[in-house]
Design an enzyme around this catalytic site. Structure first.
Site, PDB file in Angstrom:
ATOM      1  N   HIS A 492      10.788  26.691  22.407  1.00 19.51           N
ATOM      2  CA  HIS A 492       9.336  26.671  22.563  1.00 19.51           C
ATOM      3  C   HIS A 492       8.643  26.472  21.221  1.00 19.51           C
ATOM      4  O   HIS A 492       7.804  25.574  21.066  1.00 19.51           O
ATOM      5  CB  HIS A 492       8.867  27.971  23.206  1.00 19.51           C
ATOM      6  N   GLU A 493       8.971  27.313  20.254  1.00 15.92           N
ATOM      7  CA  GLU A 493       8.294  27.229  18.963  1.00 15.92           C
ATOM      8  C   GLU A 493       8.610  25.920  18.244  1.00 15.92           C
ATOM      9  O   GLU A 493       7.753  25.356  17.564  1.00 15.92           O
ATOM     10  CB  GLU A 493       8.664  28.423  18.079  1.00 15.92           C
ATOM     11  N   HIS A 496       6.252  23.334  19.254  1.00 18.21           N
ATOM     12  CA  HIS A 496       5.005  23.355  18.473  1.00 18.21           C
ATOM     13  C   HIS A 496       5.198  22.619  17.142  1.00 18.21           C
ATOM     14  O   HIS A 496       4.305  21.903  16.681  1.00 18.21           O
ATOM     15  CB  HIS A 496       4.568  24.795  18.184  1.00 18.21           C
ATOM     16  N   GLU A 521      -0.416  25.116  24.583  1.00 20.37           N
ATOM     17  CA  GLU A 521       0.940  25.528  24.933  1.00 20.37           C
ATOM     18  C   GLU A 521       1.676  24.511  25.795  1.00 20.37           C
ATOM     19  O   GLU A 521       2.891  24.628  25.995  1.00 20.37           O
ATOM     20  CB  GLU A 521       0.904  26.880  25.658  1.00 20.37           C
ATOM     21  N   TYR A 631      -1.686  30.717  28.665  1.00 30.72           N
ATOM     22  CA  TYR A 631      -0.244  30.609  28.856  1.00 30.72           C
ATOM     23  C   TYR A 631       0.097  30.220  30.294  1.00 30.72           C
ATOM     24  O   TYR A 631       0.935  29.343  30.532  1.00 30.72           O
ATOM     25  CB  TYR A 631       0.441  31.917  28.472  1.00 30.72           C
TER      26      TYR A 631
END
Length: 704
Positions: A492-493, A496, A521, A631
């Site tokens: 996930h990160e 980003h 997100e 989210y």
């Protein structure tokens, strides 16, 4: 994390999307100088002294103020795209490319003295943010330019100009001087308190001491990684690599109670006072600007548009989840009763906050037979990183190379260069800082350090980002091993990070994750899906001792467990979203009381008396105030994108991956989120994939 894998704490520092910064050797380079150096390189320095941070902060403030003074003194009749719009754009890029090196060390620097200097710099620069955003003289010249230039601008130039006008209006620059001054004073205080809130959390270093008996149920590998007292007892910190394994695996309910009590009491007194003051101050500013609440103010420029739409969305999701949650609570209560009878514990006929992670873990083991002790052995960090890199590179058409002898802030940090595979052009760089240490930011997040946008000479600046996480440290006899939910967090990160470094916009205002908060997100949530698919999981896993693959049976059970505890995990997200909305649709609030009420009413499980989870809910002081619903909201779009394109056309299909990079990642905030999704899907989005992925039979057309 906590009740919902890692979702609740991902991108904790989405405030980072407002902090994009860099520094050159010796002094801050202006945006123009960086651009003229060619394809602007990463010249970040991390060996600054506190005095250098203070001096550079002074220089940055003076430089930015001069630009705004110059624009504010222009004859209104002489404003032009070059002397107003582009001058401000270059100043914003300079500021964005200088701020972060001053503010970022407070989250990662080993030296407390440097962290303090960085925090003070951040406070001063946050005050500068308020000052320059409240410049009525500059606002008048922007509005004059908007009236003058209607047809001679590119689409992104027009979007940037319209944005400046909108933001000026949202700061009250069309109101009286007295109101403007009150907004300015209050906004400065809000910035200062928000920084203080997060500083308190970062500096939290409490630990608890337990005997080996009190830690029954925890693996020997976990215990061997703990520090000991002189008496041989174990020190357990409140950091994620200690807290979550204990809460999920420790048989002793009293140990879990003590840990949960301590964890949700972090900074309780000081941060509760700060948060409750922030709520009042935000409500005051919203009222001065003519809005009914702070939530209505922040939502106006999001996809959701208003608090009513958010409430409807959360209520519908709550109703769909309610029967699932009731069924899951009933099953967990039966598990608890059975264990109490077997181990001689008193059964209190209820599920406590410290019971939930433990029995949810048991649900996964019993219903899906996922052996987490065995599973973790197949996810050594180096292997996960290798597989993750390979998947992202193949999917997005990129090549990653480690930068040797890079200037970094800690010996465990690594820097990588990303190049376009076809052209060989360097498109960005990223740092990985993956292990906990004292004083470091305690969650997982992506920090944009340098924007990927055009410079004054038309050349693209090289974007730089950092991923910060807190995965278990390697030991002499064992590498860093990740739980599957940590692999999901990593994916996930890193999503980003890709959003940041693939950015290719004209203006820094739209670079990378500078999109609507309830869209930010989407790109990273979409990419989480790869950790629930067999082929990618095989690529990012290997037994840490003998290099063997995960057995098919264990892999199948893991993938099937995606819907485990789906009711309670998602109800927890509804709780947090509803708490956030409640706090920011009110002029004042008792935060502990609001959290406890929603826990009981929605989750059906009481908050532990004497705790206040909101005192460590850093989203509320980190850019997500009134917007935590994002989210869940974002998942509607991310699931639709994954199942409608990647799952259908091939999860490793490079053609779809490159289209995703071009349409979603490169565009940043230069296009509305909804328009990007429609372009990529070829239609309007719907909720079907969202509900199906949650294991809910209901599916309905999106009314968003």
């Amino acid at each position: 994390m906590y009740l919902l894998t890692a979702i609740a704490f991902r991108a904790h520092l989405r405030v980072c999307k407002h902090l994009r910064m860099t520094i050159a050797s010796g002094s801050v380079l202006s945006a123009r100088h960086c651009a003229q150096a060619g394809h602007a390189r990463n010249t970040l320095r991390w060996d600054l002294s506190p005095d250098e941070i203070r001096t550079m902060t002074d220089s940055l403030i003076a430089r930015v103020k001069k630009v705004y003074d110059d624009v504010g003194s222009l004859n209104i009749e002489n404003v032009s795209v070059e002397n107003t719009l582009m001058t401000l754009a270059n100043a914003k890029m300079d500021y964005a490319s200088s701020h972060h090196v001053l503010a970022f060390p407070q989250y990662v620097c080993p030296s407390k003295e440097l962290r303090s200097a960085s925090t003070e710099a951040d406070k001063r620069l946050s005050e500068l943010d308020v000052e320059i955003n409240m410049r009525e003289d500059v606002f008048k010249r922007i509005t004059a330019l908007q009236n003058k230039q209607k047809d001679n601008l590119s689409a992104e130039e027009k979007r940037f100009l319209d944005r400046l006008v909108t933001l000026g209006q949202r700061k009250g620059l069309h109101l009286s001087k007295d109101i403007q001054e009150e907004i300015k004073r209050t906004s400065k205080l809000i910035s200062e308190l928000s920084i203080e809130f997060n500083k308190n959390l970062n500096e939290e270093s409490k630990f608890l001491i337990f005997s080996e008996h009190e830690l029954g149920g925890l693996a020997a590998t976990f215990l061997s990684g703990l520090d000991k007292t002189a008496e041989g007892r174990y020190k357990v910190t409140l950091e994620y690599p200690h807290y979550y394994p204990l809460m999920k695996r420790c048989h002793n309910p009293e140990t879990r109670r003590k840990m949960e009590m301590a964890f949700n009491s972090r900074c309780k007194e000081v941060n509760t006072a700060i948060l409750e003051e922030l709520i009042q101050l935000r409500a005051k500013v919203a009222r001065l600007l003519g809005y009914g609440s702070h939530a209505e103010y922040v939502l106006e420029i999001n996809m959701a548009k208003n608090a009513s739409n958010v409430s409807d969305f959360l209520d519908k999701f709550h109703e769909a989840l309610k029967p699932v949650g009731i069924k899951e609570r009933k099953y967990i209560l039966a598990l608890k009763k059975r264990e109490c009878l077997m181990k001689g514990y008193q059964f209190d006929e209820k599920i406590n906050a410290w019971d939930l992670p433990y029995y949810m873990n048991q649900v996964e083991q019993r219903k899906f037979a996922v052996d987490k002790d065995k599973l973790i052995e197949y996810f050594p960090l180096d292997v996960v990183t290798e597989g993750l890199f390979g998947i992202y590179q193949e999917l997005l058409g990129l090549t990653f190379t480690e930068v040797e002898q890079a200037d970094v802030w800690h010996e465990n940090v690594k820097l990588y260069s990303a190049r376009d595979t076809e052209t060989g052009e360097e498109i960005g760089q990223f740092y990985l800082d993956l292990h906990p240490r004292e004083g470091k930011y305690g969650h997982a997040g992506c920090f944009g350090l340098q924007p990927g946008c055009g410079g004054p000479d038309g050349k693209r600046r090289l974007p730089v980002a950092a991923m910060v996480a807190n995965f278990t440290k390697p030991r002499k006899d064992c590498p860093s091993l990740l739980q599957h939910h940590e692999v999901e967090t990593y994916f996930h990160e890193f999503g980003h990070v890709m959003h940041e470094i693939c950015s290719n916009t004209a203006f820094s205002e739209f670079s990378g994750t500078m999109v609507e908060t309830d869209f930010v997100e989407v790109p990273s949530q979409m990419l989480e899906n790869w950790v629930w698919e067999k082929e990618p999981l095989r690529r990012m896993s290997r037994h840490y001792k003998d290099g063997t693959s995960i057995p098919d049976e264990l892999l199948d059970k893991l993938i099937a467990s995606r819907v485990a505890n789906t009711g309670l995990m998602n109800l927890r997200q509804v709780v947090l979203s509803k708490v956030d909305q409640s706090l920011h649709t009110s002029p004042r609030a008792d935060t502990a009381e609001v959290f406890a009420k929603h826990c009981q009413d929605i989750l059906g499980i009481p908050a532990t008396p004497g705790t206040n989870m909101t005192a460590s809910f850093s989203h509320l002081a980190g850019g997500y105030d009134g917007q935590y619903y994002s989210y869940l909201w974002s998942e509607v779009y991310s699931m639709d994108i994954f199942f409608s394109r990647f799952k259908k056309e091939g999860i490793m299909n490079p053609k779809v991956g490159k289209e995703y990079r071009r349409v979603i990642l490169e565009a940043g905030g230069s296009v509305d989120g909804m328009d990007m999704v429609k372009t990529f899907l070829g239609r309007a989005p719907c909720q079907d994939a969202f509900f199906q992925c949650k294991g809910l039979v209901n599916s309905q057309e999106a009314s968003m």
